[in-house]
Design a protein around this motif. Sequence first.
Motif, mmCIF file in Angstrom:
data_model
loop_
_atom_site.group_PDB
_atom_site.id
_atom_site.type_symbol
_atom_site.label_atom_id
_atom_site.label_comp_id
_atom_site.label_asym_id
_atom_site.label_seq_id
_atom_site.Cartn_x
_atom_site.Cartn_y
_atom_site.Cartn_z
ATOM 1 N N VAL A 301 2.929 32.417 -2.632
ATOM 2 C CA VAL A 301 3.366 31.402 -1.675
ATOM 3 C C VAL A 301 2.486 31.301 -0.443
ATOM 4 C CG1 VAL A 301 4.964 32.722 -0.199
ATOM 5 C CG2 VAL A 301 5.495 30.350 -0.801
ATOM 6 N N PRO A 304 -0.308 28.434 -0.779
ATOM 7 C CA PRO A 304 0.310 27.124 -0.615
ATOM 8 C C PRO A 304 0.776 26.845 0.811
ATOM 9 C CG PRO A 304 1.036 28.091 -2.668
ATOM 10 C CD PRO A 304 0.253 29.152 -1.943
ATOM 11 N N VAL A 308 -0.460 23.605 3.021
ATOM 12 C CA VAL A 308 0.395 22.716 3.799
ATOM 13 C C VAL A 308 -0.012 22.744 5.271
ATOM 14 C CG1 VAL A 308 2.764 22.350 4.612
ATOM 15 C CG2 VAL A 308 2.325 22.833 2.202
ATOM 16 N N PHE A 393 4.064 15.202 -0.394
ATOM 17 C CA PHE A 393 4.270 16.496 -1.053
ATOM 18 C C PHE A 393 4.361 17.629 -0.042
ATOM 19 C CE2 PHE A 393 3.155 14.338 -5.002
ATOM 20 C CZ PHE A 393 4.005 14.972 -5.896
ATOM 21 N N CYS A 394 3.679 17.510 1.091
ATOM 22 C CA CYS A 394 3.841 18.518 2.147
ATOM 23 C C CYS A 394 5.255 18.487 2.723
ATOM 24 C CB CYS A 394 2.815 18.283 3.252
ATOM 25 S SG CYS A 394 1.127 18.745 2.827
ATOM 26 N N PHE A 397 7.511 19.962 0.249
ATOM 27 C CA PHE A 397 7.361 21.419 0.312
ATOM 28 C C PHE A 397 8.258 21.996 1.404
ATOM 29 C CE2 PHE A 397 5.616 25.021 2.558
ATOM 30 C CZ PHE A 397 5.189 25.902 1.571
ATOM 31 N N ASN A 400 12.018 21.809 0.365
ATOM 32 C CA ASN A 400 12.367 22.770 -0.690
ATOM 33 C C ASN A 400 12.251 24.208 -0.199
ATOM 34 O OD1 ASN A 400 12.914 20.793 -2.621
ATOM 35 N ND2 ASN A 400 10.784 20.709 -3.300
ATOM 36 N N PHE A 401 11.246 24.456 0.646
ATOM 37 C CA PHE A 401 11.064 25.818 1.147
ATOM 38 C C PHE A 401 12.230 26.232 2.046
ATOM 39 C CE2 PHE A 401 9.306 28.927 4.177
ATOM 40 C CZ PHE A 401 8.882 29.890 3.276
ATOM 41 N N ALA A 437 8.385 24.598 -3.807
ATOM 42 C CA ALA A 437 7.463 24.812 -2.683
ATOM 43 C C ALA A 437 6.026 24.962 -3.183
ATOM 44 C CB ALA A 437 7.896 26.033 -1.878
ATOM 45 N N ILE A 438 5.773 25.993 -3.984
ATOM 46 C CA ILE A 438 4.406 26.268 -4.433
ATOM 47 C C ILE A 438 3.851 25.098 -5.233
ATOM 48 C CG2 ILE A 438 2.994 27.781 -5.868
ATOM 49 C CD1 ILE A 438 4.983 30.040 -5.157
ATOM 50 N N PHE A 440 4.721 21.944 -5.191
ATOM 51 C CA PHE A 440 4.507 20.763 -4.344
ATOM 52 C C PHE A 440 3.247 20.914 -3.495
ATOM 53 C CE2 PHE A 440 8.234 19.200 -5.987
ATOM 54 C CZ PHE A 440 8.772 18.107 -5.317
ATOM 55 N N ALA A 441 2.994 22.108 -2.983
ATOM 56 C CA ALA A 441 1.783 22.326 -2.180
ATOM 57 C C ALA A 441 0.530 22.148 -3.032
ATOM 58 C CB ALA A 441 1.817 23.710 -1.551
#
Length: 583
Positions: A301, A304, A308, A393-394, A397, A400-401, A437-438, A440-441
Amino acid sequence: MAPATSSLVLTVLMGVLLVGVVAVLSRLEDWRSYTPLSDVGGALGERTGYGHEEKPGGLIRWFTTVDHKDIGILYGIYGVVAFAWGGISVLLMRTELAAPAENIISPSLYNGLLTSHGITMLFLFGTPMIAAFGNYFIPLLIGADDMAFPRINAIAFWLLPPGAILIWAGFLIPSVATAQTAWTMYTPLSIQMSSAAVDTMLLGLHLTGVSATMGAINFIATIFTERGDDVGWPNLDIFSWTMLTQSGLILFAFPLLGSALIMLLLDRNFGTTFFTVAGGDPILWQHLFWFFGHPEVYILVLPPMGLVSLILPKFSGRKLFGFKFVVYSTLAIGVLSFGVWAHHMFTTGIDPRLRASFMAVSLAIAIPSAVKVFNWITTMWNGKLRLTAPMLFCIGFVQNFIIGGVTGIFLAAIPVDLILHDTYYVVGHFHFIVYGAIGFALFAGTYYWFPMVTGRMYQKKLAHAHFWTALVGSNLTFLAMLWLGYGGMPRRYATYLPKFANAHQIATAGAFLIGISTLFWLWNMVVSWSEGRRVDSTDPWNLEETDQFTKDWAWFRSEQETDVLPDGGDEEDAVTDGGVDEK
């Protein structure tokens, strides 16, 4: 001669032999050769004086290349193949889980797919895909000619394909039963399972660990010694900081995993008793595995997070807020990640006082992660947001994160974990991080650097369709898993009580939506690479307007000005200035 003395003599002789081999190789081989000369950047100290010869054509180029950009592309292609394998595995599992009873696949095949999916996504997709970005862009970002050790870089990659074949051997050889240990390979089950596929899987994992360790050494050496004269520690980019921290974690974590894998192989094949019930300790495997396994989460993680932190400011119209604090939080995560492993073992009966200390550190490690989240949000606050595909996507991220992080805090609390341990709640939490997260990054990175790698622009509408289907699909799937966990549904089961059917069907629908979104991305990458509109600027994201035109784009500009496009374009296709802004 006493056995202890003879063993000591043998150890000394083996050490002398290894030192001799290293000495011979150092005289015969120049590991720093094949480093290209360029006008961008330079090493600290003298340049290497070597250059890439003209590359051969066809497959020979890809089998013999030591160019960091080529190796980055090879890592990326390998990661996509692994992602496809892992994705198909989970779609078959989710299809089976759409109904409570056994309908389509047998329990043994389900367990084999479960094992293959987890190991593939973590070891064959996650780490290599991060290495793809690191190999291609770290030298460009720090103004280096190439990686510090180009040949070792190539060796690290070419260990991965045989590793994947060994891990997937149970599916590739019909006469061999699949490995069904789950990705954690808990003992004594992994000792007692007689299939040869378990042994090949362990050997394949060992190869991937050696590959990751070699890559980590190379990244550390590159960032320390190959930076341009104008790139000091204060202005080192955030992605390089996260890759450096990740590489440090790999150096401490992966060798331990390799040692544990060898011990498990010895137990399975040579009668040792490291992890056996009689004479050994099955819980020892959990300690060794999770001492690797939880730093592995941050190995996956942290880069990524760096992506971001690098990309999100570009489309916020302002530089990253609190850059130093983001760096310090990265280093803090790296240190704290080795003190939390036993939160995976709260239900194993370990001393309550020991459990409490691990709970405290597990809660504390959320603080540096929260620092990053607040810095990302503050960077966007009152900024001039441009909702391009990388930016979307950031933002996805970050969303979701947050969910994955908050659910992780609950699992770090002992009373909550005792109830939710080994339920689908853990699966939902973990997948919010690993894919939500990962993943999407990594998608953000592919869209952000796509014009640089290909000289072309992706299809914007298709990219936006990819984002929305991926966001909706991931939240449907993983929120349904959290719901299942609250209801008491245990994970890793192919059948379940009818009362869980609705949530499983929602999760299955979301999983297929994720699959469709990935097809959007794959089609976009392939078609746009060959037929996409050429970028009409050496600054396709208008980064100079906000003073964020970094060294990687400076390299791209130098390539364009010399009429050498990354995909082999010629002078007639040379681009002109005038930025591209995705609306």
